[in-house]
Design an enzyme around this catalytic site. Structure first.
Site, short mmCIF file in Angstrom:
data_model
loop_
_atom_site.label_atom_id
_atom_site.label_comp_id
_atom_site.label_asym_id
_atom_site.label_seq_id
_atom_site.Cartn_x
_atom_site.Cartn_y
_atom_site.Cartn_z
N ARG A 131 0.85 -1.19 0.00
CA ARG A 131 0.00 0.00 0.00
C ARG A 131 0.89 1.25 0.00
O ARG A 131 1.97 1.25 0.61
CB ARG A 131 -0.85 -0.03 1.28
CG ARG A 131 -1.86 1.09 1.44
CD ARG A 131 -3.02 0.92 0.54
NE ARG A 131 -4.17 1.71 0.96
CZ ARG A 131 -5.17 2.02 0.14
NH1 ARG A 131 -5.15 1.63 -1.12
NH2 ARG A 131 -6.21 2.70 0.58
N THR A 407 -9.97 0.37 -9.47
CA THR A 407 -8.92 -0.44 -8.89
C THR A 407 -8.89 -1.65 -9.82
O THR A 407 -9.70 -1.75 -10.73
CB THR A 407 -9.35 -0.77 -7.45
OG1 THR A 407 -9.34 0.44 -6.72
CG2 THR A 407 -8.50 -1.79 -6.76
N ASP A 449 -7.99 8.18 0.50
CA ASP A 449 -8.47 7.06 1.32
C ASP A 449 -8.22 7.28 2.80
O ASP A 449 -8.69 6.51 3.64
CB ASP A 449 -7.82 5.74 0.86
CG ASP A 449 -8.64 5.06 -0.23
OD1 ASP A 449 -9.79 5.47 -0.45
OD2 ASP A 449 -8.13 4.12 -0.86
N SER A 479 -10.29 -0.76 1.22
CA SER A 479 -11.36 -1.77 1.20
C SER A 479 -10.97 -2.97 0.35
O SER A 479 -11.77 -3.89 0.17
CB SER A 479 -12.65 -1.18 0.60
OG SER A 479 -13.08 -0.09 1.36
N1 GLY Z 1 -8.54 2.92 -3.21
C1 GLY Z 1 -9.57 2.05 -2.86
C2 GLY Z 1 -9.25 1.19 -1.69
O1 GLY Z 1 -8.08 0.97 -1.43
O2 GLY Z 1 -10.13 0.74 -1.02
#
Ligand code: GLY
Length: 596
Positions: A131, A407, A449, A479
């Protein structure tokens, strides 16, 4: 109704039993004959139970040994050829990821981040967190005005200030270091070739680039390859020489080819054109992190999914715990009882998500408590099967979300039964819309986010609390729910999807579709979906998901219904009882499952 469902289920179980027996008898026939036989048989059997499952005629791609399901046919084909060449599922996933960065620029990326859940054939599982992180100069109040309100300049969603430090390239090298068997050079080369020689746009690919032209113009001061005066059309070829050069550096210099040297200089120079915060130190210090997957059970299946900083694994298991208390297979798919129950569970689980979940390296996430069965029994005990609970009595805050599907997910199973489930993202479509000058890749807008202001929703309408407040080097809550399912110690499913806040509920429904409603993989993916996320207090219903009488029943119970075009864009693989693989590639996009 209940009796009819029982009769239908018994008939469908009976048909499945005989299908399995018949299929095992044709194992010795040639592969193509078997495929032909299987397809004909399943078509025949499915027409018999058409009244039970409207989508049941659909059978996904089936193969004997290995499969890739991803958002683009070219990327899936590359993953398949890696495995045909002796590579394992992780090798294939890495090659697919780099290929998607070229042919699926709205979400495939090297300028974003993601999560991988892996299960090897020996039964061991792991989770990689690549991430993005907040730059070291990020502050809790960076998107607020002098009154402490969110400013209206879209800084968290558009332009250089919206970007977190990318994790994708480090992630691919971490995956490779632990599990890879082919050379990294050979896995990146197909993406370099596609960027250098160009690839042909699909209809949907052209459409999304056309709808983003204005944003591209606003946020880039150089002639990026996606800009064109006339609209792009299916079959047009896009060449990305700058991206090819960046990929060559990554191929030749490894991770440092991205996080140091010329590409890092280009990225930092791009930041300095505007309000971007990413520094050379941020890039050099980025590290993906191996984490322990979230694991739980559902009706004799083991569910392996992503832990924080994703909320996906926790939320999915909470939802499944709540569902296990009810006989939804008897009720039926997308009937009012099932949709009501799912929505009631979802509003409670998303409220927990907002309050408790954030980056575990910064806040204490009460994972065990949230997954505790006593807690969840109590949490869901006040659900009435007769009426909706207003979200205002669960907690507070509201705004309509802007939907983004951008995504992307990929699922891979190799001939040895190793499985990888990767969800990766730039956040919005084309992320920040900023293409790094000279380096040719889009930067994410993942900073949105974070919870910029507690109680105020982000672009997905998701509300966050202090657990997800911005802090330097912190990872923003996600998510994304890459998930692997086993049964009796054997691999059964690899599942995942894009869709922002709707990811969790799409994965949840896909699991229910297979486990409770007996659907195949493609059918489960195709099945229309619904979604509730606490706030806004509404059930979002995909076009044609529910007949009018069901909508009427839900409204009579107090639910607000909001139609929505599409939910999810799944890429999944199911291991069939005879060991073959069935792909579930979402017809909502260009998703394609291929294998051998
Ligand atoms: N950017 C969408 C997520 O990570 O939930």
């Amino acid at each position: 109704m209940l009796l009819l469902n029982l009769i239908q289920k018994t008939l469908s179980d009976w048909i499945s039993f005989f299908a399995d027996r018949l299929l095992s008898n044709v194992k010795k026939t040639t592969c193509s004959m078997r495929l032909f036989f299987n397809i004909s048989l399943i078509f025949l059997l499915c027409s018999a139970c058409d009244f039970h499952q409207p989508n049941q005629k659909v059978l996904g791609t089936t193969t004997d040994h290995a499969m890739v399901s991803s958002a683009h046919p070219l990327a899936s084909a590359i993953g398949v050829s890696v495995m045909q060449d002796g590579g394992n599922a992780i090798d294939a996933a890495i090659a697919v990821h780099f290929a998607l960065a070229v042919v699926y620029p709205q979400a495939g990326n090297i300028g974003g981040g993601g999560f991988a859940v892996i299960r090897m054939h020996d039964g061991s599982s792991s989770a990689l967190d690549f991430r993005e992180t907040a730059p070291s100069l990020a502050t809790k109040r960076m998107y607020l005005d002098e009154n402490g309100d969110l400013n209206n300049k879209r800084w968290s969603t558009h332009g250089r200030m919206s970007s977190g430090v990318p994790g994708a390239v480090d992630g691919m090298f971490s995956l490779h270091k632990r599990f890879g068997s082919k050379s990294m050079e050979s896995l990146i080369q197909p993406a370099i070739d596609l960027a250098k020689n160009g690839y042909e746009l699909t209809f949907l690919g052209a459409k999304i680039i056309n709808t983003t032209q204005e944003d591209f113009r606003e946020h880039n001061d150089w002639p990026i390859p996606y800009l064109q005066k006339s609209p792009w059309e299916k079959g047009d070829r896009i060449l990305q020489p700058e991206l090819a050069e960046t990929l060559v550096r990554i191929r030749d210099e490894g991770r440092n080819g991205f996080y140091q040297g010329k590409v890092a200089d280009q990225l930092v120079a791009e930041m300095q054109k505007g309000k971007g915060l990413i520094s050379h130190d941020d890039l050099a210090n980025y590290k993906s992190v191996w984490r322990t997957p979230i694991a739980g059970t559902y009706r004799n299946h083991k569910i392996i999914s992503m832990p924080p900083p994703s909320s996906g694994g926790i939320a999915l298991l909470q939802l499944l715990q709540g569902t296990e208390m009810h006989p939804i297979a008897d009720w039926g798919h997308n009937v009012s009882e099932t949709v009501h129950l799912m929505s009631e569970l979802e509003r409670r689980v998303y409220a927990d998500r907002a309050t408790y979940v954030g980056d575990p390296d910064f806040v204490e996430v009460p994972v065990d408590q949230l997954l505790d069965s006593t807690y969840n029994h109590q949490r869901f005990a006040d659900i009435s099967m007769k009426k909706a609970t207003p979200s205002s009595t669960v907690s507070a805050g509201t705004i309509p979300p802007i939907e983004s599907q951008e995504t992307t997910h990929l699922s891979v199973v190799d001939p040895n039964g190793n499985a990888v489930s990767i969800t990766t993202t730039l956040n919005s479509s084309f992320g920040s819309k900023v293409l790094v000058e000279g380096a040719g890749f889009f930067l994410n807008n993942e900073m949105d986010d974070f919870s910029s202001k507690p109680g105020v929703p982000n672009q997905f309408g998701l509300i966050g609390g202090d657990a997800n407040a911005i802090a330097p080097h912190k990872r923003m809550l996600s998510s994304m729910t890459p998930t692997i399912v086993t049964k009796n110690g054997k691999l059964k499913m690899v599942v995942g999807t894009p869709g922002g806040s709707t990811i969790i509920t799409s994965v949840y429904q896909t699991l229910l579709n297979v486990i409770d409603f007996g659907m195949g993989m493609q059918e489960a993916v195709n099945a229309k979906k619904v979604h509730h996320q606490w706030y806004p207090d509404e059930i979002r219903v995909e076009t044609n998901a529910l007949p009018q009488p069901t909508i009427d029943q839900l409204q009579a119970m107090g639910h607000s219904i909001t139609p929505t075009d599409k939910l999810g864009r799944m890429d999944c693989i199911l291991i069939l009882p005879d060991g073959r693989l069935e792909g579930g590639a979402d017809p909502r996009g260009d998703n394609t499952a291929l294998g051998f």
